[in-house]
Design a protein around this motif. Structure first.
Motif, PDB file in Angstrom:
ATOM      1  N   ASP A 118       0.483  -1.100   0.008  1.00 15.80           N
ATOM      2  CA  ASP A 118      -0.053  -0.025  -0.109  1.00 15.80           C
ATOM      3  C   ASP A 118       0.757   1.390  -0.079  1.00 15.80           C
ATOM      4  OD1 ASP A 118       1.112  -0.061   2.568  1.00 15.80           O
ATOM      5  OD2 ASP A 118      -0.869   0.136   3.396  1.00 15.80           O
ATOM      6  N   MET A 119       2.016   1.252  -0.378  1.00 16.20           N
ATOM      7  CA  MET A 119       3.041   2.420  -0.325  1.00 16.20           C
ATOM      8  C   MET A 119       3.232   2.874  -1.630  1.00 16.20           C
ATOM      9  SD  MET A 119       6.802   2.918   1.499  1.00 16.20           S
ATOM     10  CE  MET A 119       6.919   1.240   2.223  1.00 16.20           C
ATOM     11  N   ALA A 120       2.305   3.628  -1.993  1.00 19.43           N
ATOM     12  CA  ALA A 120       2.417   4.242  -3.321  1.00 19.43           C
ATOM     13  C   ALA A 120       3.335   5.275  -3.625  1.00 19.43           C
ATOM     14  CB  ALA A 120       1.009   4.804  -3.795  1.00 19.43           C
ATOM     15  N   ILE A 121       4.024   5.211  -4.624  1.00 21.45           N
ATOM     16  CA  ILE A 121       5.101   6.445  -4.782  1.00 21.45           C
ATOM     17  C   ILE A 121       4.356   7.519  -5.595  1.00 21.45           C
ATOM     18  CG2 ILE A 121       6.843   7.029  -6.239  1.00 21.45           C
ATOM     19  CD1 ILE A 121       8.139   4.111  -6.220  1.00 21.45           C
ATOM     20  N   PRO A 122       4.357   8.820  -4.913  1.00 11.66           N
ATOM     21  CA  PRO A 122       3.432   9.852  -5.339  1.00 11.66           C
ATOM     22  C   PRO A 122       3.674   9.905  -7.044  1.00 11.66           C
ATOM     23  CG  PRO A 122       4.427  10.627  -3.515  1.00 11.66           C
ATOM     24  CD  PRO A 122       5.238   9.128  -3.683  1.00 11.66           C
ATOM     25  N   GLY A 123       2.579  10.424  -7.641  1.00 13.29           N
ATOM     26  CA  GLY A 123       2.772  10.462  -9.066  1.00 13.29           C
ATOM     27  C   GLY A 123       3.668  11.731  -9.539  1.00 13.29           C
ATOM     28  N   GLU A 124       3.724  12.804  -8.703  1.00 15.66           N
ATOM     29  CA  GLU A 124       4.756  13.714  -9.204  1.00 15.66           C
ATOM     30  C   GLU A 124       6.242  13.347  -9.222  1.00 15.66           C
ATOM     31  OE1 GLU A 124       3.832  14.398  -4.692  1.00 15.66           O
ATOM     32  OE2 GLU A 124       2.574  14.274  -6.303  1.00 15.66           O
ATOM     33  N   LEU A 125       6.370  12.294  -8.073  1.00 13.73           N
ATOM     34  CA  LEU A 125       7.808  11.930  -7.970  1.00 13.73           C
ATOM     35  C   LEU A 125       8.238  10.759  -9.085  1.00 13.73           C
ATOM     36  CD1 LEU A 125      10.319  11.410  -6.452  1.00 13.73           C
ATOM     37  CD2 LEU A 125       9.425   9.979  -4.877  1.00 13.73           C
ATOM     38  N   LEU A 126       7.062  10.077  -9.602  1.00 12.48           N
ATOM     39  CA  LEU A 126       7.407   9.256 -10.975  1.00 12.48           C
ATOM     40  C   LEU A 126       8.059   9.948 -12.051  1.00 12.48           C
ATOM     41  CD1 LEU A 126       4.117   6.851 -10.936  1.00 12.48           C
ATOM     42  CD2 LEU A 126       6.672   6.312  -9.888  1.00 12.48           C
ATOM     43  N   GLY A 127       7.581  11.106 -12.162  1.00  8.44           N
ATOM     44  CA  GLY A 127       8.403  11.937 -13.400  1.00  8.44           C
ATOM     45  C   GLY A 127       9.706  12.341 -13.104  1.00  8.44           C
ATOM     46  N   ARG A 128      10.071  12.305 -12.118  1.00  6.50           N
ATOM     47  CA  ARG A 128      11.418  12.667 -11.605  1.00  6.50           C
ATOM     48  C   ARG A 128      12.413  11.650 -11.288  1.00  6.50           C
ATOM     49  NH1 ARG A 128       8.779  15.808  -7.227  1.00  6.50           N
ATOM     50  NH2 ARG A 128      10.431  14.704  -5.780  1.00  6.50           N
ATOM     51  N   LEU A 129      12.123  10.714 -11.052  1.00  4.25           N
ATOM     52  CA  LEU A 129      13.076   9.512 -10.848  1.00  4.25           C
ATOM     53  C   LEU A 129      13.888   8.974 -12.127  1.00  4.25           C
ATOM     54  CD1 LEU A 129      10.520   6.535  -9.224  1.00  4.25           C
ATOM     55  CD2 LEU A 129      12.290   8.055  -8.111  1.00  4.25           C
ATOM     56  N   THR A 130      15.065   8.985 -11.752  1.00  4.04           N
ATOM     57  CA  THR A 130      16.171   8.766 -12.844  1.00  4.04           C
ATOM     58  C   THR A 130      16.977   7.676 -12.480  1.00  4.04           C
ATOM     59  OG1 THR A 130      17.358  10.346 -11.844  1.00  4.04           O
ATOM     60  CG2 THR A 130      16.147  11.222 -13.848  1.00  4.04           C
ATOM     61  N   TRP A 131      17.454   6.894 -13.446  1.00  4.08           N
ATOM     62  CA  TRP A 131      18.488   6.142 -13.183  1.00  4.08           C
ATOM     63  C   TRP A 131      19.556   6.165 -14.042  1.00  4.08           C
ATOM     64  CZ3 TRP A 131      13.318   5.563 -13.413  1.00  4.08           C
ATOM     65  CH2 TRP A 131      12.759   4.967 -12.242  1.00  4.08           C
TER      66      TRP A 131
END
Length: 178
Positions: A118-131
């Motif tokens: 149930d620990m969702a990664i916030p939607g605004e963070l998804l666009g900032r994640l980088t590898w």
């Protein structure tokens, strides 16, 4: 300095873990493999962190943060198989859903947070994640629309996070632990 990675756990893996009543438990082991059905944790070293992710209906869930302890076969793993019919890691039968039967599976002992779905990664963070890859090139997550992931293909595998994204995911874990 330690690194951080992500690994995608499939619906089948997460379904098996929930069915076995593992939610809320800390996995002591995960498995690395040589076949595409089981991601190779080839870059992970003791002290590195691995974020197990799961995608459900466009939402990216952070299932557990695991710190790599070692990548050795220990007594807890049980006897090595003598034939192909024998279980690969009989001592970790309870955690077989994490890939114990995978092609060329190797045990990766971890110190992990309790698993939760149930620990969702916030939607605004998804666009900032980088590898970043071994050559230092960075990439973001593809197919993010309105804070939801449309396709999980860019998460499939075992990938090294940039330090900034590792900090962001650590904050998600810390915020939900309070």
């Amino acid at each position: 300095m330690s690194d951080a990675f992500t690994v995608l756990w499939t619906h089948d893996t997460c379904r098996a873990l929930r069915a076995a009543g593992r939610e809320g438990e800390r996995p002591p082991v995960a498995f690395s493999g040589v076949h595409s059905s089981l991601p190779a944790w080839s870059g992970a070293r003791p002290g590195d962190e691995v974020y197990a992710l799961h995608v459900n209906r466009g939402e990216v869930l952070l299932v557990s943060r695991m710190r790599v302890v070692d990548r050795e076969r220990r007594g807890c793993c049980g006897a090595a198989p003598a034939t192909w019919r024998d279980a690969g890691f009989p001592g970790h039968h309870d955690w077989a859903a994490l890939g114990a039967g995978g092609c060329g599976a190797e045990a990766v002992h971890v110190d992990a947070t309790p698993m939760r779905f149930d620990m969702a990664i916030p939607g605004e963070l998804l666009g900032r994640l980088t590898w970043r890859n071994r050559r230092g090139q960075t990439r973001g997550l593809k197919y993010v629309v309105d804070g939801r992931l449309q396709r999980a293909v860019s998460l499939q595998g075992f990938y090294r996070l940039t330090p900034e994204s590792a900090e962001d995911l650590a904050e998600v874990v810390a915020a939900t632990a309070r």
